[in-house]
Scaffold this motif. Structure first.
Motif, short mmCIF file in Angstrom:
data_model
loop_
_atom_site.label_atom_id
_atom_site.label_comp_id
_atom_site.label_asym_id
_atom_site.label_seq_id
_atom_site.Cartn_x
_atom_site.Cartn_y
_atom_site.Cartn_z
N ILE A 95 0.86 -1.19 0.00
CA ILE A 95 0.00 0.00 0.00
C ILE A 95 0.90 1.24 0.00
O ILE A 95 1.91 1.29 0.70
N SER A 96 0.55 2.23 -0.80
CA SER A 96 1.37 3.44 -0.91
C SER A 96 1.26 4.28 0.36
O SER A 96 0.29 4.19 1.12
N LEU A 97 2.28 5.10 0.57
CA LEU A 97 2.28 5.99 1.73
C LEU A 97 1.08 6.94 1.68
O LEU A 97 0.43 7.17 2.70
N MET A 98 0.75 7.46 0.51
CA MET A 98 -0.39 8.36 0.38
C MET A 98 -1.69 7.65 0.75
O MET A 98 -2.55 8.22 1.42
N SER A 99 -1.83 6.39 0.34
CA SER A 99 -3.02 5.62 0.72
C SER A 99 -3.07 5.40 2.22
O SER A 99 -4.14 5.47 2.83
N MET A 100 -1.91 5.14 2.82
CA MET A 100 -1.86 4.95 4.28
C MET A 100 -2.29 6.23 5.01
O MET A 100 -3.05 6.17 5.97
N ILE A 101 -1.80 7.36 4.54
CA ILE A 101 -2.15 8.63 5.17
C ILE A 101 -3.64 8.91 4.98
O ILE A 101 -4.34 9.30 5.92
N ALA A 102 -4.13 8.70 3.76
CA ALA A 102 -5.56 8.91 3.48
C ALA A 102 -6.42 8.02 4.38
O ALA A 102 -7.40 8.49 4.97
#
Length: 171
Positions: A95-102
């Protein structure tokens, strides 16, 4: 587990906790300091504080349901979904970092409102924006977290789609 993965998990956990904390701290201040339906102007009449209790979902949807059904639909099912989301975030490896933050923003906001429903029986809403041509309902910081999380997903999706299209056009 790699050091990078551990640091990522700690960072994501901090974002999640910060979202829940900001929501709960702001709601506690409003519960203690603001009277129901009191209208406090923060920026002229464009941004105001008005405390209300919402025993339904978005815009009070479901508030007239029988208590058992309301609890299942507005607390039980969302709580299971949020728990699944947390598990997904920490167990998924690609999972991408942006997806994790979102996800952290969205899940943090969800937990903030579910906590209110379970502990207080309703969700404390208190923020209102009125720009004349655009006006919101009364919302809280958990709602802001949810919207930021969804916006991050849309932005990421848009850029991923553009990147994918540009990669395909090279061939």
């Amino acid at each position: 587990m790699s050091k990078k993965r551990i640091l990522t998990n700690i960072s994501i956990l901090l974002v999640l906790i910060a979202n829940i904390g900001c929501d709960q701290i702001s709601k506690n201040i409003v519960r203690e300091k603001v009277d129901y339906y009191e209208n406090i102007s923060l920026i002229s009449n464009y941004f105001t504080l008005t405390k209300v209790e919402n025993d339904g979902a978005f815009l009070s949807l479901g508030s007239s349901l029988p208590e058992t059904i309301k609890f299942i639909l507005l607390s039980g099912i969302p709580l299971i979904t949020l728990a699944f989301g947390v598990g997904y975030m920490f167990l998924r490896k690609n999972i991408s970092l942006m997806s994790m933050i979102a996800l952290s923003f969205a899940i943090g906001g969800g937990f903030g409102n579910i906590y209110d429903r379970i502990v207080h029986g309703s969700v404390t809403d208190f923020l209102h924006i009125d720009l004349g041509f655009i006006q919101t309902g009364i919302f809280n910081m958990a709602d802001v977290s949810l919207v930021v999380g969804m916006a991050l997903f849309f932005v990421q999706s848009f850029f991923n789609q553009r990147h994918s299209i540009s990669q395909e056009s090279k061939y």
